[in-house]
Design a protein around this motif. Sequence first.
Motif, PDB file in Angstrom:
ATOM      1  N   ASP A   1       0.859  -1.188   0.000  1.00 44.38           N
ATOM      2  CA  ASP A   1       0.000   0.000   0.000  1.00 44.38           C
ATOM      3  C   ASP A   1       0.892   1.233   0.000  1.00 44.38           C
ATOM      4  N   ASP A   2       1.015   1.889  -1.171  1.00 46.06           N
ATOM      5  CA  ASP A   2       1.856   3.089  -1.285  1.00 46.06           C
ATOM      6  C   ASP A   2       0.993   4.284  -1.665  1.00 46.06           C
ATOM      7  N   GLY A   3      -0.045   4.516  -0.860  1.00 44.15           N
ATOM      8  CA  GLY A   3      -0.997   5.589  -1.133  1.00 44.15           C
ATOM      9  C   GLY A   3      -0.402   6.974  -1.079  1.00 44.15           C
ATOM     10  N   ASP A   4       0.801   7.121  -0.507  1.00 48.45           N
ATOM     11  CA  ASP A   4       1.430   8.443  -0.417  1.00 48.45           C
ATOM     12  C   ASP A   4       2.382   8.719  -1.576  1.00 48.45           C
ATOM     13  N   GLU A   5       2.406   7.845  -2.596  1.00 45.76           N
ATOM     14  CA  GLU A   5       3.294   8.082  -3.738  1.00 45.76           C
ATOM     15  C   GLU A   5       2.792   9.271  -4.560  1.00 45.76           C
ATOM     16  N   ILE A   6       3.725   9.995  -5.171  1.00 46.01           N
ATOM     17  CA  ILE A   6       3.399  11.150  -5.996  1.00 46.01           C
ATOM     18  C   ILE A   6       4.116  11.039  -7.338  1.00 46.01           C
ATOM     19  N   LEU A   7       3.802  11.942  -8.261  1.00 49.54           N
ATOM     20  CA  LEU A   7       4.578  12.108  -9.474  1.00 49.54           C
ATOM     21  C   LEU A   7       5.627  13.183  -9.226  1.00 49.54           C
ATOM     22  N   ARG A   8       6.755  13.047  -9.905  1.00 45.89           N
ATOM     23  CA  ARG A   8       7.833  14.034  -9.775  1.00 45.89           C
ATOM     24  C   ARG A   8       8.124  14.626 -11.151  1.00 45.89           C
ATOM     25  N   PHE A   9       8.481  15.912 -11.162  1.00 43.50           N
ATOM     26  CA  PHE A   9       8.609  16.664 -12.408  1.00 43.50           C
ATOM     27  C   PHE A   9      10.002  17.284 -12.544  1.00 43.50           C
ATOM     28  N   ASP A  10      10.504  17.264 -13.787  1.00 46.52           N
ATOM     29  CA  ASP A  10      11.736  17.973 -14.139  1.00 46.52           C
ATOM     30  C   ASP A  10      11.350  19.067 -15.116  1.00 46.52           C
ATOM     31  N   ARG A  11      11.087  20.235 -14.580  1.00 48.10           N
ATOM     32  CA  ARG A  11      10.538  21.338 -15.377  1.00 48.10           C
ATOM     33  C   ARG A  11      11.601  21.974 -16.273  1.00 48.10           C
ATOM     34  N   ASN A  12      12.862  22.045 -15.791  1.00 47.60           N
ATOM     35  CA  ASN A  12      13.909  22.690 -16.584  1.00 47.60           C
ATOM     36  C   ASN A  12      14.802  21.686 -17.307  1.00 47.60           C
ATOM     37  N   LEU A  13      14.432  20.406 -17.257  1.00 50.97           N
ATOM     38  CA  LEU A  13      15.122  19.335 -17.983  1.00 50.97           C
ATOM     39  C   LEU A  13      16.605  19.257 -17.646  1.00 50.97           C
ATOM     40  N   ASP A  14      16.926  19.423 -16.361  1.00 53.80           N
ATOM     41  CA  ASP A  14      18.317  19.298 -15.929  1.00 53.80           C
ATOM     42  C   ASP A  14      18.613  17.930 -15.319  1.00 53.80           C
ATOM     43  N   GLY A  15      17.624  17.014 -15.374  1.00 48.16           N
ATOM     44  CA  GLY A  15      17.814  15.680 -14.841  1.00 48.16           C
ATOM     45  C   GLY A  15      17.512  15.541 -13.369  1.00 48.16           C
ATOM     46  N   ALA A  16      17.169  16.643 -12.712  1.00 47.80           N
ATOM     47  CA  ALA A  16      16.827  16.620 -11.285  1.00 47.80           C
ATOM     48  C   ALA A  16      15.316  16.777 -11.137  1.00 47.80           C
ATOM     49  N   TYR A  17      14.674  15.805 -10.489  1.00 46.34           N
ATOM     50  CA  TYR A  17      13.223  15.826 -10.342  1.00 46.34           C
ATOM     51  C   TYR A  17      12.828  16.437  -9.000  1.00 46.34           C
ATOM     52  N   GLY A  18      11.670  17.083  -8.994  1.00 50.41           N
ATOM     53  CA  GLY A  18      11.197  17.773  -7.803  1.00 50.41           C
ATOM     54  C   GLY A  18      10.815  19.210  -8.070  1.00 50.41           C
ATOM     55  N   ASP A  19      10.821  19.603  -9.364  1.00 48.48           N
ATOM     56  CA  ASP A  19      10.445  20.970  -9.729  1.00 48.48           C
ATOM     57  C   ASP A  19       8.931  21.137  -9.668  1.00 48.48           C
ATOM     58  N   PRO A  20       8.446  22.338  -9.301  1.00 51.54           N
ATOM     59  CA  PRO A  20       7.000  22.587  -9.357  1.00 51.54           C
ATOM     60  C   PRO A  20       6.555  22.830 -10.795  1.00 51.54           C
ATOM     61  N   VAL A  21       5.315  22.473 -11.084  1.00 51.88           N
ATOM     62  CA  VAL A  21       4.697  22.800 -12.369  1.00 51.88           C
ATOM     63  C   VAL A  21       3.615  23.823 -12.071  1.00 51.88           C
TER      64      VAL A  21
END
Length: 277
Positions: free
Chosen positions: A44-64
Amino acid sequence: MIKTLACSALALALVSTPALAQSTVQNWSGPYVGIFGGYNQTNDDGDEILRFDRNLDGAYGDPVNTAAGANAFSPGFCGGAATSTAPTTGCKGDNNGVEAGVRAGYDWQFGNIVVGALAEYTVNNAQDSVTGFSTTPASYTFTRELESTAAARLRLGYAAGNALIYGTGGYAYGKFDNKFRTSNQANSFSQNSEGDDGDGWQAGGGVEYALGRGLTFTGEYLYTSLDVDSPVVRVGQGTAPATNPFVLAPNTTGTDITRGNGKFGTHMFRVGMNYRF
């Protein structure tokens, strides 16, 4: 599969009664092969989220964010597959599954202590999904299905009469089918990388009971944890306007999305039969 194995085991137990009466001490040393079937319950991983790379630098966690600076994914996320575009009413839980497999192993007995090693191959169908909901409104769902597992484990057990009570643990490898779907019909979506396998570990325990004539019945629980490379989906402009959050200036190329949890965990409950040579 489970019902078939259980019925077979009961029939063989009745047939083997005379052999059991002749000997109450089982010799567990030697090779064996077996079959098994069971039930898989995903974590049960109900707290999973999607992660975003908004500036395409390979680091995820950017806001959209929208053009007004608001969080475009403020409706939230759910640990399951979308059934509508609203998180409060449109998400179902992960799909548990069944499995069937074959095994081969070898045991060495030292008094009441039994040590051994085994290899297994299993066909599975358990699924694990996560969905993000945007203010558009729209849903974005990543699903991975465990298709098969291969494992190599050690066993350590205690022999008591015709029963062997054991613990087991070792390496596990899984093959996955990854899918992405969305209700967003405006942006373009392309999968630019894919992880279709994962490796990790298994641990658990069980009981093996000698029925006679080389046949044994097994009941087992295992927990499997696999590290999985999640696919990355590139969101482009498509027919959306230039103010679309995924392609908003200064980066108009697009946004990469991946799922936030790189682990797949499942509880496995099995019954089976072995033939000992």
